[in-house]
Scaffold this active site. Structure first.
Site, short mmCIF file in Angstrom:
data_model
loop_
_atom_site.label_atom_id
_atom_site.label_comp_id
_atom_site.label_asym_id
_atom_site.label_seq_id
_atom_site.Cartn_x
_atom_site.Cartn_y
_atom_site.Cartn_z
N TYR A 1 1.07 -0.94 -0.12
CA TYR A 1 0.21 -0.15 0.07
C TYR A 1 0.87 1.18 0.02
CZ TYR A 1 -3.88 2.70 1.93
OH TYR A 1 -4.89 3.61 2.27
N HIS B 1 -2.04 7.49 -3.23
CA HIS B 1 -3.12 6.80 -3.19
C HIS B 1 -3.65 6.69 -1.77
CE1 HIS B 1 -5.94 3.27 -3.41
NE2 HIS B 1 -5.13 2.60 -2.61
N ARG C 1 -11.67 9.16 5.70
CA ARG C 1 -11.27 9.54 7.02
C ARG C 1 -11.04 11.19 7.23
NH1 ARG C 1 -8.30 4.81 6.97
NH2 ARG C 1 -6.72 5.83 5.76
N GLU D 1 -7.60 -1.72 -9.49
CA GLU D 1 -6.44 -1.18 -9.07
C GLU D 1 -5.10 -1.44 -9.71
OE1 GLU D 1 -6.12 -2.09 -4.66
OE2 GLU D 1 -7.46 -0.65 -4.17
N ASP E 1 -5.50 -5.58 -9.36
CA ASP E 1 -5.94 -6.05 -7.88
C ASP E 1 -7.48 -5.65 -7.93
OD1 ASP E 1 -6.15 -6.83 -5.34
OD2 ASP E 1 -5.40 -5.12 -4.29
N GLN F 1 -15.86 -4.37 0.58
CA GLN F 1 -14.68 -4.18 1.41
C GLN F 1 -15.01 -3.23 2.44
OE1 GLN F 1 -11.75 -2.23 -1.15
NE2 GLN F 1 -10.34 -2.09 0.39
N TYR G 1 -13.98 -5.14 6.20
CA TYR G 1 -12.48 -4.92 6.41
C TYR G 1 -11.85 -4.71 7.94
CZ TYR G 1 -11.50 -0.13 6.78
OH TYR G 1 -11.55 1.34 6.84
N THR H 1 -1.99 0.30 -5.12
CA THR H 1 -2.57 1.17 -6.30
C THR H 1 -1.39 2.40 -6.50
OG1 THR H 1 -4.57 0.67 -5.54
CG2 THR H 1 -4.44 2.49 -7.07
#
Lengths: 415, 415
Positions: free
Chosen positions: B127, B132, B141, B198, B232, B239, B243, B348
């Site tokens: 990640y 990204h 968030r 992705e 991906d 998700q 998750y 990504t």
């Protein structure tokens, strides 16, 4: 039913069990079953012609993993086990009466080396004990809302590392990693200070499904070959720092230990029990009726270096909120494909009382309630030199079967 | 340097590339390299004695996966590539002059079927694009604190599913799963409504490390055989619901597509660039000097059913904040073992501007900025019938190499 092989009282490996594993002594690793304190060499008795007529290819038990055998399917699994029970039964002399063969096919378990029984393609870890998820949520989030919103609606799971699944008895070094202390402004690097076990069990896929083809909850149990004990070692301080937002990674992929003998679903059949009642009602693809849980008594011991084992918790697989059938149906409902040998672990199996919690995190309640050991030391988490042993067995109506144990010793971090 | 094989202008498969793959036409799948619009059959030319003296066992290229070849190690990889460049160079007649052999070892790429080039033991997804992670954090968030506290200190990663990694061109059905609508009180089950790609790349492990033996950041690149393009696929609604707290699971394990040709690190060598500056300073086990990033131009196209391709973003691998060397050093610092063929994807790869974002989630900004397509339709996410194509290439000083493409068509959900 009795065997002509001596079976000690309280043996896990009675004639009702017949668990499959991979062992070696002289020569190549090959397939065997445990009976009493011995291993029966399946390759040798198949070569001798004692397993004819049940669809077993020549040499299938000579492989160093069971995947080829398991891929033969459920009818063959059942037929093999039935034939082995017959051969080992008191009164049957086909094997017992063949002294030359006996010398080549029966070995004391203490004289053989056990190996990882399957090549694991993918390994998934679930999180399916309500008591465990509640304890973790209570400690780290909000006791009033300990379970996250999704938890009662689906069996939460994530992908783990297959390469670091190792056989019981493999020692390992305390892992190092990056952690962030509560009062720090920058992370530091070093050995984990919060090494923990997780008492789990894992099931092994026996029948694959193609990509795009879900396995229904009704058929899911037919896809499972058997079960093992599973210690999902966890480094709690590494986990706490790394796991947001994509889940556990280095906190859990340094080593996971499995017990060597795969207890088949056929052997577990007499020990079915109902699962805990599920409320709210689950979606229809997760609904099943009947008994899909298993009464398997579990126990964890800590053995400080040079000391005697000390039992630190007793739990039971029957506490699992989500059944294996539900886990597998959920796992594949999006078309995810499972291969023979894939492993799915339960997640920590905690019971309702503190003496049934399945991890040091819960038993010591984040280190606030240290456990007193018989040697005068205390444990909040696992120390260098400790060996952790997990055991599991089923007992009902005078019949006992078991998993043996998964054991592993923690060595100091490497320099 | 030129080849006697015709190389179209803008070909990814120049004599400077020599990427490895597994193909079949008649007979068994076997190893080949791409050159221009053709495949050179490595099994055939090795059998003919043209690859002597570089430590290649007989039959190594006859295997349906490259793992056996890759396990031979870096010295052999380099020697093989050098020898192939020599054989394919203008002026060399060892192969060119052997008409009988040529008929048996050169095939048009359009006439062969490509296969997954390696058996993937474990697959990890990182990640590691700051852009990204910032975009996702901003959307879901707090724009002021888009990056989570650990993100700048370690390459966040998680384990993905190896079984559902498939070769470019494999169509798949829109996955179903459990989702929770924003205003709902209970989840529902059905086809994902937010199917996304992705844009990623993945590296393939060429040199293993034993359990308990970390790979240092300095030596990490020697453990990498090469790279592929990686899509991906992600179901954003699944998700979002599943998750927490253990990471993505069914939202990403229904299919991941890779490009068929592995571009080696030797071929990528001329395209090194420096990584983005890392502040705060990273811990010493992650520190490296020099150029450990690569200038790889990337592009994603959407092809609506029966329509022409439409480029929807252009990005570059050089934007990656964490290098592959850092990812691998971090992955193994706890002793986690890597095996030959294991894949590690980048996460990504988004650039700094909206036209360089590597997922529909970012390009359409959670669906609030639909993309207008040339056929008059719009896209917030990927629709049934769409084919998504990813391409990548490097170009510097008149030298070009590339990855070809990874393409996959989305079929409607199954009933």
């Amino acid at each position: 039913m009795k065997s002509w092989i001596p079976i000690p009282v309280d043996s896990d490996f009675t004639i009702h069990n017949i668990p499959f594993g991979i062992f070696s002594n002289e020569g190549q690793a090959r397939a065997g079953v445990a009976i009493g304190e011995q291993v029966l060499d399946l390759s040798a008795i198949h070569d001798a012609g004692l397993l004819e007529g049940i669809g077993l290819p020549t040499g299938v038990f000579g492989s160093p993993v069971l995947n080829g055998y398991i891929a033969l399917g459920k009818i063959v699994w059942t037929a093999t086990r039935q034939r082995l029970i017959q051969l080992l039964s008191l009164g049957n002399s086909e094997l017992r009466g063949n002294e030359n063969l006996l010398k080549k096919c029966l070995f004391a378990q203490r004289d053989v080396i056990m190996h990882l029984p399957v090549q694991v393609g993918d390994y998934t870890d679930f999180y399916s004990s309500r008591e465990h998820a509640t304890n973790v949520g209570t400690m780290f989030r909000d006791p009033a809302n300990a379970l996250l919103p999704n938890w009662l609606h689906l069996p939460v799971g994530y992908h783990g590392r297959a390469s670091s699944i190792v056989i019981s008895g493999t020692p390992f070094h305390r892992p190092k990693g990056q952690t962030m202390a509560d009062d720090a402004t920058a992370p530091t690097f070093g050995p984990t200070r919060l090494l923990d076990f997780e008492l789990e069990m894992a099931f092994i896929i026996g029948q694959p499904n193609a990509l795009g083809e879900p396995v229904s909850v009704e058929k899911a149990e037919d896809h499972i070959f058997g079960m093992v004990l599973f210690n999902d070692w966890s480094a709690r301080d590494i986990q706490k720092w790394e796991y947001v937002p994509l889940g556990p990674f280095l906190a859990k992929n340094f080593a996971s230990h499995v017990s060597p003998w795969i207890v088949t679903m056929d052997a577990l059949e007499p020990f079915r029990v109902e699962s805990p009642k599920q409320e709210p009602e689950v979606l229809s693809y997760l609904k099943s009726t009947g008994e899909h849980n298993f009464d398997i008594a579990l126990e964890v011991q800590i053995v400080p270096d040079g000391q005697a084992p000390h039992t630190i918790c007793r739990s039971n697989f029957k506490y699992m909120y989500w059944s294996m059938a539900q886990q597998l149906a959920h796992h594949t409902v999006n078309g995810c494909n499972m291969r023979v040998g894939d492993m799915c672990a339960s997640g920590t199996i905690s019971g309702p009382t503190p003496d049934s919690y399945g991890s040091m995190l819960e038993i010591s309640w984040k280190g606030t309630r240290p456990v007193q050991m018989p040697d005068g030391t205390e444990r909040k988490f696992i120390l260098d030199g400790d060996t952790v042993i997990m055991k599991g067995h089923c007992e009902r109506n005078g019949i006992r079967i078991g998993f043996g144990e998964v054991a592993a010793k923690v060595l100091p971090a490497k320099n």
